[in-house]
Write an enzyme that holds these catalytic residues in place. Structure first.
Site, PDB file in Angstrom:
ATOM      1  N   ASP A   1     -10.107  -8.044 -18.143  1.00 42.03           N
ATOM      2  CA  ASP A   1     -10.316  -9.201 -19.016  1.00 42.03           C
ATOM      3  C   ASP A   1      -8.963  -9.710 -19.486  1.00 42.03           C
ATOM      4  O   ASP A   1      -8.278  -9.059 -20.269  1.00 42.03           O
ATOM      5  CB  ASP A   1     -11.193  -8.803 -20.206  1.00 42.03           C
TER       6      ASP A   1
ATOM      7  N   HIS B   1       0.814  -1.218   0.000  1.00 43.48           N
ATOM      8  CA  HIS B   1       0.000   0.000   0.000  1.00 43.48           C
ATOM      9  C   HIS B   1       0.850   1.272   0.000  1.00 43.48           C
ATOM     10  O   HIS B   1       0.369   2.348  -0.380  1.00 43.48           O
ATOM     11  CB  HIS B   1      -0.928  -0.020   1.218  1.00 43.48           C
TER      12      HIS B   1
END
Length: 459
Positions: A394, A172
Site C-alpha cells: 500500500d 534475480h
C-alpha cells in the site's frame, strides 16, 4: 488495420540511496544460488492501482513521492544500487562475480515515468493478457549477467487513464521472490508514511549472504568468458498468456479430493493445485506419447528448511528447484491424488541435509541454469508463490487492483502463482502455453470445473 495503444515515456532518471556511509561501501559476495541464475532473466512483476488522489501540496506529485521514497528505501537495500563486477586472475586462475557498491560510479536504480491511453478494464478484461502489459516493464530481454552494465533494478511507473501501474525489473542474482516482495513492501511502507519523513520499515533486510561451511565468500567459477554460460533464450513459438482464478473454496475442494484419493491428510493446497495443473497441461499437449517423460518443478524456499533456519528477511536467493518426474501415461492414467502424492514426497524430502548435499554437489560442478537446456516442453515449472504479500503493498492509495508480470522467464509450461485479490487462500494462476495447448486446456473439464469466475473478466 487496428492500431494498438502505445506507452509513451515522459522522463528517465537515476535514483541513488539517500545516503551511503563509508562502511556501507562494500563488495557483496554471491552464493551458489545467486550465481546459478546469471543466465536467467530479471524478475518482472508489477502492481496495478486505481488512480491515486493527488497530494495536498500541488508542488509535490505522486511521481516525486515515489522517487523520494525509493531513494530512502535503497538506504536499507543497498545491493540494488550496485552493479555486477567480474574478477579474473591468471595465476592462480580464478573467475568470480560479485556486487560492487560505489555510489560515485554506479548506475543506481533506473526510474522511468510513462503514460498510456488505456484503462484498467483494457488491461484486465481480455481473456489473454494484452501485449501492452509487457511495455510496462523496463529492461526487456535482459539477462541477469547484464547487471555488469545495466542497473540491478529498474522501475517504470506508467500512468493510465484511470490508474497507475508500478513495474519493477529486479536482477534475480540479487534476490529471489521473497527478497523482491520484501523490497516492494518496504518501498510502499516508506512511501505511505513519507509526509512524516519516517524511514522505519517493519522488516529490515538481512544483507549478509549465507554460505555453506567451508565455502565462500569468494566462489571461483570454471569459466574464462561469460559466453560459456549465457544463453539468451526466447520462446520458439508465440505463447498465449492467461490468468485463471481459483477461489478459496475451490482450493479447499482440490486439497480434500487429493487427500481422499491418496487416503491421507498430508497433501497441501499447493501440492493439490500443482498436481491439477500438471495433469491438465500434460493432457492439453496432445502430441505427447504415453511413454514420454514429464516433470513438475517448483522453487522451494530454503530459509525455513536450513538448520538453523535463516530469517524470512534474508535478502538474496535462498531457493532451489525440486519436483517430481513420471511418464505422461503415469500422470494421466493414475488418479489426481497420485500426482499430488509425488509432489508431496518431493517437498517433504527437501531437508537441511538435502539442501547442503546439493550445494556441495554444485561446488564440485557449478551449474548456471539455461532455459534451453534445463526446461523441456513436456514439463511444467510452477513459479512465484501465493504466500507473497503482494496486495499488502500500500503506497498510500489503498489495495492494488491486480498483479501482472512482464515477458521475462516465460516459456511453454511456465505457471506463476499469485494470491487472489480477495485473500482467504484464493489463488490466481498465470499460465503460458502455445495457442493449441491453451485452447485444449480451456476445454478440459477437470481443469475448468475447478476454475472460479474472475471479477475482472467480462467474457
Amino acid at each position: 488495420m487496428v492500431s494498438h495503444p502505445e506507452v509513451r515515456h515522459i522522463s528517465r532518471c537515476s535514483i541513488k540511496p539517500e545516503f551511503v556511509s563509508e562502511e556501507s561501501k562494500q563488495r557483496f559476495h554471491l552464493t551458489p544460488w545467486d550465481l546459478s541464475l546469471l543466465s536467467a532473466h530479471y524478475i518482472q512483476t508489477g502492481l496495478l492501482f486505481s488512480k491515486p488522489i493527488a497530494t495536498n501540496d500541488p508542488s509535490i506529485t505522486i511521481i516525486d513521492n515515489l522517487k523520494d521514497s525509493l531513494s530512502r528505501t535503497l538506504v536499507q537495500f543497498l545491493p540494488l544500487a550496485g552493479h555486477l563486477v567480474t574478477h579474473k586472475q591468471e595465476d592462480p586462475p580464478s573467475y568470480s562475480i560479485s556486487i560492487s557498491l560505489d555510489c560515485k560510479n554506479t548506475p543506481g536504480v533506473e526510474f522511468m515515468h510513462a503514460v498510456a491511453d488505456v484503462t484498467t478494464s483494457d488491461i484486465l478484461s481480455p481473456i489473454d493478457v494484452p501485449p501492452i502489459v509487457q511495455s510496462f516493464f523496463p529492461l526487456d530481454k535482459a539477462v541477469n549477467h547484464d547487471g555488469h552494465t545495466l542497473p540491478l533494478l529498474a522501475v517504470q511507473v506508467t500512468e493510465i487513464l484511470d490508474g497507475i501501474f508500478i513495474a519493477c525489473s529486479f536482477n534475480h542474482v540479487v534476490g529471489d521472490g521473497v527478497s523482491y516482495w520484501n523490497f516492494f513492501n518496504a518501498w510502499a511502507e516508506i512511501c505511505r508514511t513519507i509526509n512524516g519523513k519516517q524511514d522505519h520499515i517493519s522488516c529490515p533486510p538481512i544483507l549478509q549472504r549465507w554460505f555453506l561451511d567451508g565455502h565462500g565468500p569468494i566462489i571461483n567459477l570454471p569459466f574464462s568468458h561469460h559466453d560459456e554460460f549465457i544463453d539468451r533464450y526466447r520462446p520458439p513459438v508465440v505463447l498465449r498468456e492467461r490468468y485463471f482464478h481459483f477461489s478459496s473454496q475451490s482450493i479447499a475442494r482440490l486439497k480434500a479430493k487429493a487427500n481422499t484419493e491418496d487416503n491421507t491428510s498430508t497433501i497441501s493446497s499447493f501440492q493439490a493445485l500443482s498436481a491439477l495443473v500438471w495433469r491438465c497441461v500434460t493432457r492439453s499437449r496432445r502430441r505427447l506419447s504415453s511413454h514420454q517423460k514429464t516433470s513438475c518443478r517448483f522453487a522451494i524456499n530454503n530459509r525455513s528448511r536450513l538448520n538453523p533456519p535463516l530469517s524470512p528477511d534474508y535478502f538474496g536467493n535462498c531457493v532451489q528447484p525440486a519436483g517430481a518426474d513420471a511418464t505422461v501415461g503415469e500422470v494421466l492414467n493414475h488418479g489426481f491424488g497420485w500426482a499430488a502424492r509425488l509432489l508431496h514426497d518431493a517437498v517433504s524430502g527437501h531437508s537441511d541435509s538435502k539442501v547442503r548435499e546439493s550445494l556441495e554437489a554444485w561446488m564440485r560442478s557449478p551449474l548456471i541454469y539455461q532455459f534451453r537446456k534445463h526446461f523441456d516442453p513436456s514439463s511444467i515449472m510452477m513459479g512465484c508463490s501465493p504466500r507473497f504479500n503482494m496486495y499488502g503493498c500500500d503506497f498510500g492509495w489503498g489495495k492494488a487492483e491486480a498483479v501482472r508480470s512482464g515477458s521475462a522467464n516465460k516459456f511453454d509450461g511456465k505457471v506463476s502463482l499469485y494470491p487472489g485479490r480477495e485473500g482467504g487462500g484464493s489463488v490466481d494462476l498465470e499460465v503460458n502455453l502455445p495457442a493449441e495447448s491453451m485452447t485444449a486446456l480451456e476445454s478440459d473439464p477437470e481443469f475448468m470445473d475447478a476454475v472460479s469466475p474472475s471479477q475482472h473478466q467480462t467474457h
